[in-house]
Motif scaffolding. Structure first.
Motif, mmCIF file in Angstrom:
data_model
loop_
_atom_site.group_PDB
_atom_site.id
_atom_site.type_symbol
_atom_site.label_atom_id
_atom_site.label_comp_id
_atom_site.label_asym_id
_atom_site.label_seq_id
_atom_site.Cartn_x
_atom_site.Cartn_y
_atom_site.Cartn_z
ATOM 1 N N LEU A 57 -16.832 6.889 -0.617
ATOM 2 C CA LEU A 57 -15.675 5.993 -0.520
ATOM 3 C C LEU A 57 -14.804 6.343 0.683
ATOM 4 O O LEU A 57 -14.425 5.472 1.480
ATOM 5 N N PHE A 58 -14.473 7.619 0.829
ATOM 6 C CA PHE A 58 -13.623 8.063 1.931
ATOM 7 C C PHE A 58 -14.285 7.826 3.282
ATOM 8 O O PHE A 58 -13.626 7.466 4.259
ATOM 9 N N GLY A 59 -15.589 8.059 3.348
ATOM 10 C CA GLY A 59 -16.296 7.839 4.607
ATOM 11 C C GLY A 59 -16.178 6.405 5.075
ATOM 12 O O GLY A 59 -15.961 6.138 6.261
ATOM 13 N N LEU A 60 -16.295 5.465 4.126
ATOM 14 C CA LEU A 60 -16.157 4.051 4.457
ATOM 15 C C LEU A 60 -14.737 3.733 4.899
ATOM 16 O O LEU A 60 -14.523 3.035 5.897
ATOM 17 N N ALA A 61 -13.760 4.239 4.170
ATOM 18 C CA ALA A 61 -12.358 3.963 4.498
ATOM 19 C C ALA A 61 -11.965 4.569 5.844
ATOM 20 O O ALA A 61 -11.263 3.939 6.642
ATOM 21 N N CYS A 62 -12.413 5.783 6.105
ATOM 22 C CA CYS A 62 -12.065 6.443 7.372
ATOM 23 C C CYS A 62 -12.674 5.715 8.568
ATOM 24 O O CYS A 62 -12.014 5.510 9.588
ATOM 25 N N ALA A 63 -13.931 5.311 8.445
ATOM 26 C CA ALA A 63 -14.622 4.650 9.553
ATOM 27 C C ALA A 63 -13.971 3.329 9.925
ATOM 28 O O ALA A 63 -14.047 2.889 11.080
ATOM 29 N N THR A 64 -13.323 2.692 8.960
ATOM 30 C CA THR A 64 -12.752 1.366 9.191
ATOM 31 C C THR A 64 -11.232 1.388 9.291
ATOM 32 O O THR A 64 -10.593 0.336 9.339
ATOM 33 N N SER A 65 -10.638 2.572 9.330
ATOM 34 C CA SER A 65 -9.188 2.711 9.232
ATOM 35 C C SER A 65 -8.425 2.273 10.480
ATOM 36 O O SER A 65 -7.242 1.955 10.418
ATOM 37 N N GLY A 66 -9.084 2.287 11.621
ATOM 38 C CA GLY A 66 -8.395 2.000 12.876
ATOM 39 C C GLY A 66 -8.130 3.241 13.694
ATOM 40 O O GLY A 66 -7.633 3.144 14.824
ATOM 41 N N CYS A 67 -8.467 4.410 13.159
ATOM 42 C CA CYS A 67 -8.343 5.650 13.914
ATOM 43 C C CYS A 67 -9.276 5.605 15.123
ATOM 44 O O CYS A 67 -10.444 5.218 15.004
ATOM 45 N N ASN A 112 0.842 -1.198 0.000
ATOM 46 C CA ASN A 112 0.000 0.000 0.000
ATOM 47 C C ASN A 112 0.886 1.259 0.000
ATOM 48 O O ASN A 112 1.886 1.315 0.721
ATOM 49 N N PRO A 113 0.575 2.269 -0.817
ATOM 50 C CA PRO A 113 1.401 3.482 -0.866
ATOM 51 C C PRO A 113 1.547 4.134 0.509
ATOM 52 O O PRO A 113 0.610 4.130 1.308
ATOM 53 N N LYS A 114 2.724 4.691 0.764
ATOM 54 C CA LYS A 114 2.977 5.397 2.022
ATOM 55 C C LYS A 114 3.623 6.750 1.707
ATOM 56 O O LYS A 114 4.822 6.946 1.911
ATOM 57 N N PRO A 115 2.815 7.699 1.215
ATOM 58 C CA PRO A 115 3.349 9.023 0.887
ATOM 59 C C PRO A 115 3.691 9.813 2.142
ATOM 60 O O PRO A 115 3.203 9.511 3.240
ATOM 61 N N ASP A 116 4.497 10.844 1.976
ATOM 62 C CA ASP A 116 4.917 11.650 3.124
ATOM 63 C C ASP A 116 3.739 12.273 3.857
ATOM 64 O O ASP A 116 3.775 12.436 5.084
ATOM 65 N N TRP A 117 2.681 12.643 3.111
ATOM 66 C CA TRP A 117 1.553 13.298 3.763
ATOM 67 C C TRP A 117 0.777 12.339 4.683
ATOM 68 O O TRP A 117 -0.065 12.773 5.474
ATOM 69 N N ALA A 118 1.077 11.037 4.592
ATOM 70 C CA ALA A 118 0.406 10.057 5.446
ATOM 71 C C ALA A 118 1.164 9.813 6.755
ATOM 72 O O ALA A 118 0.686 9.073 7.613
ATOM 73 N N LYS A 119 2.333 10.427 6.915
ATOM 74 C CA LYS A 119 3.062 10.263 8.172
ATOM 75 C C LYS A 119 2.291 10.919 9.311
ATOM 76 O O LYS A 119 1.679 11.974 9.133
ATOM 77 N N LEU A 120 2.320 10.302 10.459
ATOM 78 C CA LEU A 120 1.547 10.794 11.596
ATOM 79 C C LEU A 120 1.934 12.228 11.950
ATOM 80 O O LEU A 120 1.089 13.037 12.331
ATOM 81 N N SER A 121 3.190 12.557 11.810
ATOM 82 C CA SER A 121 3.685 13.877 12.195
ATOM 83 C C SER A 121 3.260 14.976 11.222
ATOM 84 O O SER A 121 3.368 16.161 11.546
ATOM 85 N N HIS A 122 2.770 14.597 10.055
ATOM 86 C CA HIS A 122 2.396 15.577 9.033
ATOM 87 C C HIS A 122 0.968 16.069 9.293
ATOM 88 O O HIS A 122 0.002 15.345 9.076
ATOM 89 N N HIS A 123 0.825 17.297 9.769
ATOM 90 C CA HIS A 123 -0.490 17.837 10.146
ATOM 91 C C HIS A 123 -1.206 16.882 11.104
ATOM 92 O O HIS A 123 -2.388 16.589 10.933
ATOM 93 N N LYS A 124 -0.479 16.425 12.104
ATOM 94 C CA LYS A 124 -1.058 15.510 13.078
ATOM 95 C C LYS A 124 -2.246 16.157 13.778
ATOM 96 O O LYS A 124 -2.205 17.338 14.147
ATOM 97 N N CYS A 125 -3.310 15.402 13.946
ATOM 98 C CA CYS A 125 -4.496 15.920 14.613
ATOM 99 C C CYS A 125 -4.152 16.347 16.041
ATOM 100 O O CYS A 125 -3.427 15.640 16.748
ATOM 101 N N SER A 126 -4.685 17.474 16.452
ATOM 102 C CA SER A 126 -4.391 18.000 17.782
ATOM 103 C C SER A 126 -4.932 17.108 18.893
ATOM 104 O O SER A 126 -4.476 17.196 20.039
ATOM 105 N N ASN A 127 -5.896 16.234 18.561
ATOM 106 C CA ASN A 127 -6.466 15.333 19.567
ATOM 107 C C ASN A 127 -6.062 13.876 19.334
ATOM 108 O O ASN A 127 -6.690 12.960 19.863
ATOM 109 N N CYS A 128 -5.019 13.659 18.543
ATOM 110 C CA CYS A 128 -4.575 12.301 18.233
ATOM 111 C C CYS A 128 -3.977 11.638 19.474
ATOM 112 O O CYS A 128 -3.092 12.204 20.125
ATOM 113 N N PRO A 129 -4.420 10.419 19.817
ATOM 114 C CA PRO A 129 -3.890 9.744 21.008
ATOM 115 C C PRO A 129 -2.616 8.951 20.742
ATOM 116 O O PRO A 129 -2.022 8.418 21.683
#
Length: 228
Positions: free
Chosen positions: A107-117, A36-53
């Motif tokens: 499509l994104f809604g389905l992927a986000c809900a099941t992503s593990g976030c 699966n692609p792993k672009p730089d924008w997918a790194k946790l540190s890139h615009h990390k959510c302020s409420n990310c646990p």
């Protein structure tokens, strides 16, 4: 064992865009391939959510990784471009004429809900019974109904009598809105045009509308239970 949902986008004079989403049969978390692609924008540190646990020991944002496989197909798409979208689930096939932003939002809604976030996990029971292209009323009805049932089942299974309300749901949606805001910043670094960005905005609108119906007015549901 896994279940599969397939999205297909048809547009005039363009190749068919086909995406297979596979989910763990028990947890219904999306299963990503090793390549699966792993672009730089997918790194946790890139615009990390302020409420990310998640801590610094985690390299990748789970939601971003779930979207990274699909985003290249839509990076040059405008929101208003017309498309026919076909969604094949284990139980049925749904086809609609729409535009790319609405198809990508589904499509994104389905992927986000099941992503593990941690902040999208509360939507996963709905993902099990995925309803593509749900409108505002359908989304509010499904979300509130599923949440009430979850609380009732938890009480019965745990032999408890906790009060049933929408407080926790409203808190979950507030956290989700923060995620959507940071996700837009992430995706902005991975696209050239606006279809994918507006798809996230559509999802955030739903995140704002649903809590507005939990104050006792149920304004989007006032006619749902009228039978005479």
């Amino acid at each position: 064992m896994s279940q599969t949902i397939t999205y297909k986008f048809y547009a005039a004079n363009q190749q068919i865009i086909t995406m297979d989403l596979r989910f763990n049969d028990k947890t219904y978390q999306i299963e990503l391939s090793d390549d699966n692609p792993k672009p730089d924008w997918a790194k946790l540190s890139h615009h990390k959510c302020s409420n990310c646990p998640l801590g610094e020991d985690v390299e990748w944002c789970p939601t971003a990784l779930a979207l990274a496989d699909f985003l290249p197909h839509f990076k040059t798409k405008f929101s208003y471009e017309k498309t026919v979208i076909e969604v094949d689930t284990p139980m049925r096939t749904i086809i609609t004429k729409s535009n790319f932003q609405n198809g990508i939002a589904s499509l994104f809604g389905l992927a986000c809900a099941t992503s593990g976030c941690e902040h999208t996990k509360f939507l996963r029971p709905l993902a099990r019974f995925h309803l593509p292209f749900a409108n505002e009323q359908e989304t509010v009805f499904r979300t509130l109904s599923a949440n009430l049932l979850m609380q009732y089942v938890n009480n019965v299974q745990n032999e408890r009598n906790d009060p049933i309300n929408f407080n926790a749901l409203n808190e979950s949606y507030a956290k989700l809105s923060v995620v959507n805001s940071h996700l837009t910043k992430r995706l902005n670094d991975g696209v050239e045009r606006d279809a994918a960005l507006n798809a996230v905005i559509i999802l955030d609108v739903f995140a704002l509308i649903t809590p507005e119906n939990t104050d006792g007015t149920f304004e989007d549901l006032e006619d749902v239970f009228v039978t005479e």
